[in-house]
Each structure stands twice: as structure tokens, then as C-alpha cells.
Design a protein around this motif. Structure first.
Motif, mmCIF file in Angstrom:
data_model
loop_
_atom_site.group_PDB
_atom_site.id
_atom_site.type_symbol
_atom_site.label_atom_id
_atom_site.label_comp_id
_atom_site.label_asym_id
_atom_site.label_seq_id
_atom_site.Cartn_x
_atom_site.Cartn_y
_atom_site.Cartn_z
ATOM 1 N N CYS A 51 57.610 57.485 10.400
ATOM 2 C CA CYS A 51 57.496 57.081 11.791
ATOM 3 C C CYS A 51 58.899 57.151 12.383
ATOM 4 C CB CYS A 51 56.929 55.666 11.892
ATOM 5 S SG CYS A 51 56.567 55.134 13.583
ATOM 6 N N VAL A 52 59.009 57.769 13.561
ATOM 7 C CA VAL A 52 60.313 57.964 14.187
ATOM 8 C C VAL A 52 60.277 57.435 15.616
ATOM 9 C CG1 VAL A 52 60.810 60.012 12.783
ATOM 10 C CG2 VAL A 52 59.709 60.291 15.022
ATOM 11 N N PRO A 53 61.446 57.193 16.219
ATOM 12 C CA PRO A 53 61.462 56.840 17.643
ATOM 13 C C PRO A 53 60.808 57.951 18.467
ATOM 14 C CG PRO A 53 63.623 56.488 16.648
ATOM 15 C CD PRO A 53 62.799 57.209 15.633
ATOM 16 N N LEU A 54 60.121 57.583 19.525
ATOM 17 C CA LEU A 54 59.390 58.566 20.319
ATOM 18 C C LEU A 54 60.288 59.697 20.812
ATOM 19 C CD1 LEU A 54 56.924 56.399 22.451
ATOM 20 C CD2 LEU A 54 56.389 57.910 20.529
ATOM 21 N N SER A 55 61.543 59.377 21.123
ATOM 22 C CA SER A 55 62.449 60.404 21.632
ATOM 23 C C SER A 55 62.756 61.476 20.594
ATOM 24 C CB SER A 55 63.762 59.764 22.103
ATOM 25 O OG SER A 55 64.424 59.117 21.025
ATOM 26 N N ILE A 96 61.507 65.253 4.801
ATOM 27 C CA ILE A 96 60.900 64.608 5.965
ATOM 28 C C ILE A 96 61.375 63.162 6.075
ATOM 29 C CG2 ILE A 96 58.728 64.038 7.116
ATOM 30 C CD1 ILE A 96 59.403 67.085 6.596
ATOM 31 N N VAL A 97 61.386 62.460 4.953
ATOM 32 C CA VAL A 97 61.824 61.063 4.957
ATOM 33 C C VAL A 97 63.288 60.965 5.372
ATOM 34 C CG1 VAL A 97 62.318 59.060 3.498
ATOM 35 C CG2 VAL A 97 60.129 60.257 3.281
ATOM 36 N N ASN A 98 64.139 61.805 4.812
ATOM 37 C CA ASN A 98 65.563 61.752 5.149
ATOM 38 C C ASN A 98 65.797 62.034 6.627
ATOM 39 O OD1 ASN A 98 66.463 61.055 2.590
ATOM 40 N ND2 ASN A 98 66.710 63.168 1.925
ATOM 41 N N PHE A 99 65.025 62.953 7.189
ATOM 42 C CA PHE A 99 65.154 63.233 8.621
ATOM 43 C C PHE A 99 64.757 62.003 9.428
ATOM 44 C CE2 PHE A 99 63.838 64.575 12.794
ATOM 45 C CZ PHE A 99 64.749 65.559 13.137
ATOM 46 N N CYS A 121 67.340 59.336 11.964
ATOM 47 C CA CYS A 121 67.226 59.041 13.394
ATOM 48 C C CYS A 121 66.651 57.647 13.648
ATOM 49 C CB CYS A 121 66.413 60.110 14.113
ATOM 50 S SG CYS A 121 64.757 60.420 13.502
ATOM 51 N N GLY A 122 66.781 56.762 12.646
ATOM 52 C CA GLY A 122 66.384 55.376 12.838
ATOM 53 C C GLY A 122 64.922 55.091 12.576
ATOM 54 N N GLY A 123 64.239 55.987 11.873
ATOM 55 C CA GLY A 123 62.827 55.803 11.571
ATOM 56 C C GLY A 123 62.620 55.131 10.222
ATOM 57 N N THR A 124 61.414 55.308 9.689
ATOM 58 C CA THR A 124 61.042 54.666 8.426
ATOM 59 C C THR A 124 60.327 55.653 7.519
ATOM 60 O OG1 THR A 124 59.700 52.892 7.431
ATOM 61 C CG2 THR A 124 58.892 53.818 9.484
ATOM 62 N N GLN A 128 66.908 53.077 3.095
ATOM 63 C CA GLN A 128 66.417 52.536 4.361
ATOM 64 C C GLN A 128 66.937 51.132 4.636
ATOM 65 O OE1 GLN A 128 62.312 53.164 5.316
ATOM 66 N NE2 GLN A 128 62.246 51.507 6.813
ATOM 67 N N HIS A 129 67.014 50.293 3.600
ATOM 68 C CA HIS A 129 67.280 48.870 3.830
ATOM 69 C C HIS A 129 68.681 48.404 3.430
ATOM 70 C CE1 HIS A 129 63.142 48.237 4.964
ATOM 71 N NE2 HIS A 129 62.741 48.843 3.862
#
Length: 454
Positions: free
Chosen positions: A338-342, A397-400, A404-407, A425-426
Motif C-alpha cells: 500500500c502506497v500514498p495515493l500520490s 515491489i515491497v522495497n519500492f 515512498c512511505g508505504g507498507t 519498515q519499522h
């Protein structure tokens, strides 16, 4: 007397099983992760029996893994260290419906469809829709979300209170009936998403909603995935209160048409749903249609009657199974970032590029209104070459997403597949999580081997 015989003294009848078939049925979920047999399966009937099981297990250092219907996609219900699989399906009572407060209190084995069938008699519905007819307890354990999250939120937004049995048999309540509270730590949100590693849910109080006067679904077809993603972002930016907005690639719709018998236009599409009163819904649909034409939408069709809407969402929910059906002998490794909408358009473009480079067949679908999408690639779990390529694809995909501040997981949970990404991530916050786990479960008996490496 061995430990199993001692446990049978506390669990009467046939609610403790060591039958080989029963053990096998509780050894895995719907993920591609390898299964592991429990030593016994217990089917408790109430909170007090779970208290007895937990006290016994804690005293004897026996692992306990909660089990709903096994619909998870990250291996959270796999009993990695054997022990007891605690099947909660017999605790399936709807205990209280409170229409005035828009609340319902249920046992953890109640399924999503069972709950909504009963709520419908009161003109109410429970909003969280992950697709599978999962148990409410399992949905809370993984903080499930799904197609309606863009408007109604995920499980953490809709659970008001939990009754939880801790590892040592203590029973606590985490919240209440009030919509908000500033009293103490937010234990409800701590337990929601904990994947059975902190306690066993025995009751859940949920927020429910009134069924809208008008519900309208639509399909919008675009010349490319990028056009569809940009249109979805523009719609959210405009503030249209969309109830569902889902991306389905054209190739996936071909599979769906073939398997389910639908006749949808086979282009990159958005599946949408609008909830509200007659005038407002008509306006929202018209605004959406006009906006989408600016992004190349060349087909926009409505589904007004309940049969058409049901078929539309069954097609969306069954898209993964349609892909598998068209490729017998294969399984799907499903990403869940899941990523920021932008960053959504960039993330999906990057994902499609990585999928092509991996030379694995797959598709991209997702809850595009909240930035959560799934790229599923077909694999043979017994083929090391397939697994290496798929794992590398997932890692990219996860690293991308994290960059950008996703999960690494928007809704499926950590389980087994996402443990390796937790430190990245944490950071140091992971040590705080481990401290909480140690405090509540010092013997490490609750679903060991999940979320983080111990």
C-alpha cells in the motif's frame, strides 16, 4: 497421563481431535506457504473453555494458533511449531444487535456473510469486505480491509471493543461502546492486526452502517492501466464519496469472462459503487462519468439492480481464482503493498515493469482508492526457479513501496511471508513490538514464528 489426555479432561466430547484429516485441514491456509500439522485441534464453545485451554497451554509451554476458516493469504494460521490449533468456528453466535447505536456484538467464528444476512433484517450492514467469507475474528486478527475501505475504513476503524483471552488465561476488554475515548492506551488497535500473537479474541463489538437508499455500481474502461489509475486519483481528489473503486486489468477480465460467464469489455477497468440517496448518487455518477472522459474512458456502464451489482463484485472477488483456473497446476504469489495515493501510478507502472522483467505471468488488481494493490504472479511452489523469480519480484515491489512511505502489507497481514521486511519498515519500533509481545506472552506460546523472527 500425557499432555493430550490431560487436555481432554478440560475439553469434553469430540471437540478435541487428533484425527489425521482434521489435523491436515488445520495445517495451512490459502497461501502458497508450506503447511505444518498441529498436534491437536480444539473446538472451544465459549470464553471459559478458551481460558482453560490457555492456562493449560501456558503452564506446559504448548503453542496455540487460532484458526478461523483458513482463508488467509500469508500463512498466519499455520501452526509453525505444532501444538494446538484453536478452531473458533463453533463460537459463531451473533450476541447482540443494537440498531440505535449502530453496533453489533459477535463471537469470533461469525462469518462476514452470516453477519450481513442477519443485519439486513434491521436495514444495516457491516462494511469490511475482503472478498472471502472470512470469520470476523480472523478479519480483526489481520486488520482486513478490502473493496469498501476507501469510504468505510478497515477493521481497525470498525472494531469498538474486544474481549480477549491472554496467554495466561486472563480475560480483558479493550474498549467500549462509545465512538471515541481519550482514556488510557488504545488497546483495541493494538490487538487488531496482531495475528493471534497477543491474545485470542472471544467477542468483538463492531460498528455497522445503514443500508443506503440507492446503491449503484458501474464499470469504466480505459485505454491503459495508467489512465485508470490517474482517473481514480482525480476522483478521490475531487472529493466524490465513492464507496468502492477497484482496478481490474483487461487480461484478468478475459479470464473472468471465460470462467464466470460474464461479458464485460476486456479493457483495463475500474469497478465502482456509489451509496447514498437518489439525487446525490445520480449527481455523483454523472460527475464521475464526465471526469473519466478526460482520462480516456471509452465505456461507462451502470449496474443498478442487485443481481447485476452482485455479479460485478463476484467477478472482482473471483479474479484471482479465474487466473488460477486458466493455469491449472499453478499457484499465485500475491503482493500486498500500500502506497500514498500520490505514488500509486508510479508504483503500478514500476510493478508492471518488474513483472515483465521476471518473465512470470500475472495480473494487477487492487483497492485503488486507498493505495492498496495486489500483483499476483503464477508460480509452481516446487520449482526453485519460479520461487526465486517470484521472491525477487515481491522484494522489488515491497522495497519500492517502503521507499515512498508505504507498507509491505496493506491488508493480508505479515504472517510468514512479510517477516523479513519488518526491520526495514519499522526500525527500532520493532523492538518495542517485541517488548509488548514478551510482556503479554512471556512463554511465547501464542502463534509463535509469526510477524517477526524471535
Amino acid at each position: 497421563m500425557n499432555l493430550l489426555e490431560s487436555l481432554k479432561q478440560k475439553i469434553s466430547g469430540d471437540r478435541l481431535s487428533t484425527n489425521e484429516t482434521v489435523l491436515l485441514n488445520h495445517s495451512k491456509d490459502e497461501s502458497f506457504h508450506s503447511g505444518r500439522l498441529p498436534d491437536a485441534v480444539v473446538f472451544p464453545k465459549d470464553t471459559q473453555e478458551i481460558v482453560e485451554v490457555m492456562k493449560f497451554a501456558n503452564q506446559n509451554n504448548i503453542p496455540v494458533t487460532a484458526f478461523g476458516v483458513g482463508s488467509g493469504l500469508e500463512g498466519a494460521a499455520i501452526p509453525m511449531r505444532g501444538g494446538i490449533s484453536l478452531d473458533l468456528q463453533e463460537m459463531n453466535k451473533i450476541l447482540e444487535i443494537n440498531p440505535e447505536d449502530f453496533l453489533v456484538r459477535v463471537q469470533p467464528g461469525v462469518t462476514r456473510k452470516q453477519l450481513n444476512k442477519e443485519l439486513g433484517k434491521y436495514g444495516l450492514f457491516f462494511s469490511v469486505d475482503p472478498g472471502a467469507d472470512a470469520t470476523i475474528g480472523g478479519m480483526a486478527a489481520t486488520n482486513a480491509s478490502g473493496t469498501t475501505t476507501v469510504r468505510y475504513g478497515a477493521m481497525k476503524d470498525n472494531v469498538r471493543d474486544l474481549e480477549v483471552v491472554l496467554a495466561d488465561g486472563r480475560v480483558i476488554r479493550t474498549g467500549g461502546k462509545a465512538k471515541k475515548s481519550s482514556s488510557g492506551y488504545n488497546l483495541t488497535e493494538l490487538f487488531v492486526g496482531s495475528e493471534g500473537t497477543l491474545g485470542i479474541f472471544t467477542e468483538l463489538t463492531l460498528q455497522v452502517y445503514g443500508i443506503s437508499e440507492v446503491i449503484m455500481a458501474a464499470r469504466a474502461v480505459f485505454p491503459s492501466v495508467n489512465h485508470a489509475v490517474q482517473a481514480a486519483h482525480a476522483l478521490i481528489t475531487l472529493g466524490v464519496p465513492i464507496a468502492r473503486i477497484e482496478l481490474v486489468e483487461g487480461e484478468t477480465i478475459k479470464y473472468v469472462n471465460h470462467v464466470i460467464g460474464t461479458n464485460y469489455a476486456e479493457g483495463d477497468s475500474l469497478f465502482l459503487e456509489f451509496h447514498g440517496i437518489k439525487g446525490s448518487v445520480e449527481t455523483e455518477v454523472q460527475v464521475t462519468k464526465e471526469l473519466f472522459t478526460e482520462f480516456g474512458c471509452y465505456k461507462f456502464e451502470f449496474e443498478i439492480d442487485s443481481l447485476g451489482r452482485t455479479q460485478l463484485w463476484e467477478a472482482r472477488h473471483n479474479s484471482l481464482y479465474a487466473l488460477i483456473h486458466n493455469n491449472p497446476g499453478k499457484q499465485v504469489m500475491n503482493t500486498d503493498v500500500c502506497v500514498p495515493l500520490s505514488k500509486l501510478a508510479d508504483a503500478i507502472e514500476f510493478t508492471r515493469k518488474c513483472m515483465k522483467e521476471s518473465e512470470l505471468q500475472g495480473d494487477i488488481i487492487g483497492h485503488i482508492g486507498d493505495g492498496n494493490f495486489h500483483a499476483g504472479v503464477l508460480i509452481d511452489p516446487n520449482n526453485p526457479y519460479d520461487m526465486d523469480r517470484a521472491n525477487l519480484f515481491n522484494e522489488k515491489i515491497v522495497n519500492f513501496a517502503l521507499s515512498c512511505g508505504g507498507t509491505c502489507t496493506g491488508e493480508h497481514g505479515v504472517g510468514l511471508g512479510k517477516m523479513k521486511y519488518q526491520p526495514l519498515q519499522h526500525g527500532e519500533a520493532l523492538d518495542v513490538m517485541k517488548s509488548i509481545k514478551q510482556l503479554l506472552d512471556p512463554n511465547g506460546i501464542l502463534n509463535p514464528g509469526k510477524i517477526f523472527y524471535s
